[in-house]
Design a protein around this motif. Structure first.
Motif, mmCIF file in Angstrom:
data_model
loop_
_atom_site.group_PDB
_atom_site.id
_atom_site.type_symbol
_atom_site.label_atom_id
_atom_site.label_comp_id
_atom_site.label_asym_id
_atom_site.label_seq_id
_atom_site.Cartn_x
_atom_site.Cartn_y
_atom_site.Cartn_z
ATOM 1 N N LYS A 100 0.815 -1.217 0.000
ATOM 2 C CA LYS A 100 0.000 0.000 0.000
ATOM 3 C C LYS A 100 0.848 1.266 0.000
ATOM 4 N N ASN A 101 2.091 1.173 0.448
ATOM 5 C CA ASN A 101 2.986 2.334 0.415
ATOM 6 C C ASN A 101 3.408 2.678 -1.007
ATOM 7 N N ASP A 102 3.234 1.743 -1.932
ATOM 8 C CA ASP A 102 3.578 1.969 -3.335
ATOM 9 C C ASP A 102 2.406 2.511 -4.153
ATOM 10 N N LEU A 103 1.239 2.598 -3.543
ATOM 11 C CA LEU A 103 0.049 3.066 -4.258
ATOM 12 C C LEU A 103 0.062 4.584 -4.399
ATOM 13 N N PRO A 104 -0.453 5.093 -5.505
ATOM 14 C CA PRO A 104 -0.557 6.543 -5.666
ATOM 15 C C PRO A 104 -1.585 7.129 -4.704
ATOM 16 N N ALA A 105 -1.404 8.375 -4.349
ATOM 17 C CA ALA A 105 -2.338 9.061 -3.445
ATOM 18 C C ALA A 105 -3.337 9.875 -4.258
ATOM 19 N N TYR A 106 -4.579 9.858 -3.821
ATOM 20 C CA TYR A 106 -5.656 10.611 -4.461
ATOM 21 C C TYR A 106 -6.361 11.461 -3.412
ATOM 22 N N THR A 107 -6.825 12.610 -3.829
ATOM 23 C CA THR A 107 -7.587 13.484 -2.936
ATOM 24 C C THR A 107 -9.042 13.033 -2.898
ATOM 25 N N VAL A 108 -9.778 13.567 -1.965
ATOM 26 C CA VAL A 108 -11.220 13.297 -1.875
ATOM 27 C C VAL A 108 -11.901 13.732 -3.168
ATOM 28 N N GLY A 109 -11.470 14.856 -3.732
ATOM 29 C CA GLY A 109 -12.039 15.344 -4.985
ATOM 30 C C GLY A 109 -11.778 14.405 -6.148
ATOM 31 N N GLN A 110 -10.573 13.847 -6.216
ATOM 32 C CA GLN A 110 -10.260 12.892 -7.279
ATOM 33 C C GLN A 110 -11.058 11.602 -7.107
ATOM 34 N N LEU A 111 -11.215 11.156 -5.888
ATOM 35 C CA LEU A 111 -12.031 9.978 -5.612
ATOM 36 C C LEU A 111 -13.478 10.230 -6.030
ATOM 37 N N ALA A 112 -13.982 11.402 -5.733
ATOM 38 C CA ALA A 112 -15.383 11.739 -6.027
ATOM 39 C C ALA A 112 -15.704 11.629 -7.514
ATOM 40 N N LEU A 113 -14.724 11.848 -8.380
ATOM 41 C CA LEU A 113 -14.956 11.749 -9.822
ATOM 42 C C LEU A 113 -15.115 10.312 -10.288
ATOM 43 N N ARG A 114 -14.659 9.354 -9.485
ATOM 44 C CA ARG A 114 -14.757 7.931 -9.850
ATOM 45 C C ARG A 114 -16.030 7.346 -9.254
ATOM 46 N N ASN A 115 -17.141 7.951 -9.598
ATOM 47 C CA ASN A 115 -18.429 7.572 -9.016
ATOM 48 C C ASN A 115 -19.304 6.772 -9.976
ATOM 49 N N GLY A 116 -18.758 6.406 -11.132
ATOM 50 C CA GLY A 116 -19.519 5.651 -12.115
ATOM 51 C C GLY A 116 -20.377 6.512 -13.015
ATOM 52 N N GLN A 117 -20.350 7.821 -12.784
ATOM 53 C CA GLN A 117 -21.131 8.736 -13.605
ATOM 54 C C GLN A 117 -20.250 9.796 -14.251
ATOM 55 N N ASP A 118 -19.378 10.420 -13.479
ATOM 56 C CA ASP A 118 -18.482 11.428 -14.037
ATOM 57 C C ASP A 118 -17.346 10.793 -14.830
ATOM 58 N N LYS A 119 -16.872 9.656 -14.395
ATOM 59 C CA LYS A 119 -15.867 8.855 -15.096
ATOM 60 C C LYS A 119 -16.353 7.417 -15.058
ATOM 61 N N GLU A 120 -15.795 6.580 -15.927
ATOM 62 C CA GLU A 120 -16.246 5.190 -15.986
ATOM 63 C C GLU A 120 -15.851 4.381 -14.757
ATOM 64 N N GLN A 121 -14.734 4.756 -14.125
ATOM 65 C CA GLN A 121 -14.293 3.990 -12.967
ATOM 66 C C GLN A 121 -15.254 4.159 -11.798
ATOM 67 N N ILE A 122 -15.378 3.077 -11.035
ATOM 68 C CA ILE A 122 -16.184 3.111 -9.816
ATOM 69 C C ILE A 122 -15.251 2.729 -8.674
ATOM 70 N N TRP A 123 -14.908 3.726 -7.871
ATOM 71 C CA TRP A 123 -13.979 3.538 -6.763
ATOM 72 C C TRP A 123 -14.658 3.879 -5.454
ATOM 73 N N VAL A 124 -14.239 3.206 -4.399
ATOM 74 C CA VAL A 124 -14.652 3.538 -3.041
ATOM 75 C C VAL A 124 -13.429 3.443 -2.147
ATOM 76 N N ALA A 125 -13.443 4.190 -1.070
ATOM 77 C CA ALA A 125 -12.344 4.131 -0.105
ATOM 78 C C ALA A 125 -12.846 3.492 1.182
ATOM 79 N N TYR A 126 -11.935 2.756 1.807
ATOM 80 C CA TYR A 126 -12.236 2.160 3.106
ATOM 81 C C TYR A 126 -10.934 2.122 3.897
#
Length: 81
Positions: free
Chosen positions: A3-29
């Motif tokens: 997980k230390n090798d994973l890129p970091a994303y902001t809340v705003g970048q995550l919000a775009l991966r909602n299945g509507q604004d972009k094709e990706q569907i991401w969630v954080a936990y």
């Protein structure tokens, strides 16, 4: 991948991966972002009362019928900064 090798994303970048604004569907936990695009349960960015593109930690810890292992089958794509 560690997980230390994973890129970091902001809340705003995550919000775009909602299945509507972009094709990706991401969630954080718990600080890790998972790609749930392939899941039929997340079609259109919604899974029951949960919406994609956001941090679901609080929601899942309070009232989900399953535990953190539910994300074991999904690829971790980033960390939430």
């Amino acid at each position: 991948m560690d997980k230390n090798d994973l890129p970091a994303y902001t809340v705003g970048q995550l919000a775009l991966r909602n299945g509507q604004d972009k094709e990706q569907i991401w969630v954080a936990y718990q600080g890790i972002i998972y790609d749930v695009t392939s899941s039929r349960l997340w079609r259109d960015g919604k899974h029951y009362e949960h919406w994609a593109g956001q941090d679901l930690t609080t929601e899942l810890e309070e009232d989900a019928p399953h535990n953190a292992n539910v994300f074991d089958k999904y690829k971790a794509v980033g960390i939430l900064k």
